[in-house]
Design an enzyme around this catalytic site. Sequence first.
Site, PDB file in Angstrom:
ATOM      1  N   HIS A 390      14.845   2.162   6.574  1.00  0.00           N
ATOM      2  CA  HIS A 390      13.418   1.847   6.711  1.00  0.00           C
ATOM      3  C   HIS A 390      12.709   1.870   5.351  1.00  0.00           C
ATOM      4  O   HIS A 390      12.051   0.903   4.952  1.00  0.00           O
ATOM      5  CB  HIS A 390      12.790   2.868   7.669  1.00  0.00           C
ATOM      6  N   GLU A 391      12.849   2.984   4.640  1.00  0.00           N
ATOM      7  CA  GLU A 391      12.121   3.143   3.367  1.00  0.00           C
ATOM      8  C   GLU A 391      12.655   2.200   2.287  1.00  0.00           C
ATOM      9  O   GLU A 391      11.885   1.716   1.450  1.00  0.00           O
ATOM     10  CB  GLU A 391      12.167   4.599   2.894  1.00  0.00           C
ATOM     11  N   HIS A 394      10.912  -1.069   2.681  1.00  0.00           N
ATOM     12  CA  HIS A 394       9.628  -1.073   1.961  1.00  0.00           C
ATOM     13  C   HIS A 394       9.849  -1.296   0.465  1.00  0.00           C
ATOM     14  O   HIS A 394       9.166  -2.098  -0.175  1.00  0.00           O
ATOM     15  CB  HIS A 394       8.920   0.280   2.126  1.00  0.00           C
ATOM     16  N   HIS A 397      10.933  -4.807  -0.449  1.00  0.00           N
ATOM     17  CA  HIS A 397       9.765  -5.688  -0.278  1.00  0.00           C
ATOM     18  C   HIS A 397       8.885  -5.617  -1.537  1.00  0.00           C
ATOM     19  O   HIS A 397       8.496  -6.642  -2.109  1.00  0.00           O
ATOM     20  CB  HIS A 397       8.980  -5.245   0.959  1.00  0.00           C
TER      21      HIS A 397
END
Length: 599
Positions: A390-391, A394, A397
């Site tokens: 998940h992190e 980020h 991105h």
Amino acid sequence: MTTATQVTKRSEVPAEHRWNLDDLVPNLEAWEKEYAEVRQLLTKVKQFQGKLNNADAIRDCFALEDEIGLHSERVYVYANMKHHEDMAEPAAMALSDKAKKLSVEASEALSFITPEILELSEEQLKALIADPKLADYKFTLEEMLRQKPHTLSKPEEALLAQAGSIAQGPGTIFGMLNNADMKFPKVKNEKGEEVELTHGRYIQFLESRNREVRKNAFQAMYSTYAKQKNTLAATLSANVTKNVFYAKARKYPSVLEMSLSGDNIPNEVYSNLISTIHEHLPLLHRYMKLRKKLLKVDELHMYDLFTPLVDEFDMNIPYEEAKQTVKESLKPLGDDYLRVLQEGYDNRWIDVYENEGKRSGAYSWGAYGTHPYVLLNHKDNLNSMFTLAHEMGHAIHSYYSDNTQKYRDAQYTIFLAEVASTLNEALLNNYLLEKTTDAKEKMFLLTHYADQFRTTVFRQTMFAEFEKIIHEKAEAGESLTPQALSEIYYNLNLKYHGSDMVVDQDIEMEWGRIPHFYTSFYVYKYATGFSAAASFAKQILEEGQPAVDRYLGFLKSGGSDFSINILKRAGVDMSSPEPIRQAMEVFEDLLTEMEKLAQ
């Protein structure tokens, strides 16, 4: 469950498991130099006051604003990340406070720019938007024009900027109370050992197969919050009051509308989410019924929501294995994406384990011009592996946005932020399910995916509804007492979880430990982001390269257009409830598969 009885001190964490902040700012001396540079640049701002009526002046002023932003961002991010390493460490605390004050000072100094430009007529503004000299700032000027009805006069904007330090108060107080001052009692683990309860260990306790361990940790957590209920209610109420003040000052009809306006999101996106989830609450109730059956309990309690549904099946996943598995699962995104991921692994972008005083939870953060960072509080379990995926979603991105867009257009909105992170989770889940041949492991993974739906879509929508209710009550002049907050929160839990769940009274205090309530009207974006990610994952796995290209285009777009447009270009239309309905279809299929395995 293996839990150390004492939390590691920061100095005892090996270097390879700590992020390397030297890439951001080499040392304290360099930070002070950067800080002084911002102060010096701020003295140049005044030369533009009263002169922002032509393309040359506006271009030069924006360039200075960007330079100030670049330096102050580094100052702010570094100071706060140092503070997050150990929230009780006085030097880092002072550094963070100094950076926050500088940030407010910069905001105040620059506050005249927008109102001064907006004193120009609509025709003049449109001419500036079309001027080639301002091509780099076209989107900024278009945004100014859109926000014109909510921009105040120069003295009023300066006053609001000065109020920035006060506005940060509720969030800062909550952070210190929650992370530094609040002490939790010791609880017994599965071996009967007395272990100090922490934020990081709490979910581990709730994952225990020993129901008494789960229950005791749950009650210990919320009884601790209940002792602080008056302070916590006053802090949250102060945050809501601050929001109402800003909404009124900026002439918005409500805090919700003000909060959505920043991303140019229509109100319908928020109301559609809540109403579409309400339509599908029977699916969550069905999952609660299944969970009760699989756990073989007479009553399903709130502390039974995280424990695995499969007997004697542990997924102990060491950090190195988690890294490799995440990398394998993200292969559908292509070689370049994997290259960036490996760069993050190899170059200490990640702060891995919990230590004494470390900020709870996980996040990705950074400053333009250097690589992003990731804070974890890693445990060797499935949840932590998903948190890593998940992190890093980020982080990558941010990496693509920062390396493709100019500073001003690189920062993507929060509305887009959860898409990239949740897509990684969807691909990881798909990879693990495809790989397994073991029925128990399959049920374990299906449970994990079902819980993602429960926590990321249903739970975050419940949070979003809670925020909507408390802000509407404040706007109607009602007091947000601890009793009122607890009653609203408890009733929402009853509604969302259904008749097969015993909603324990203790849960009424959960509102007191949710940090996101201090970043108001943020949490709905987890649910919309999850839905958009589910749509992207489906396209990538079915179409291959064309969908990957569209998706990478999304990652590289940063904040160069309105969020809805960026997603629409990449193939997902969030202005319709359709992506949420599609996500609910996936959840229903998941439940059906679990029910078959449970027979």
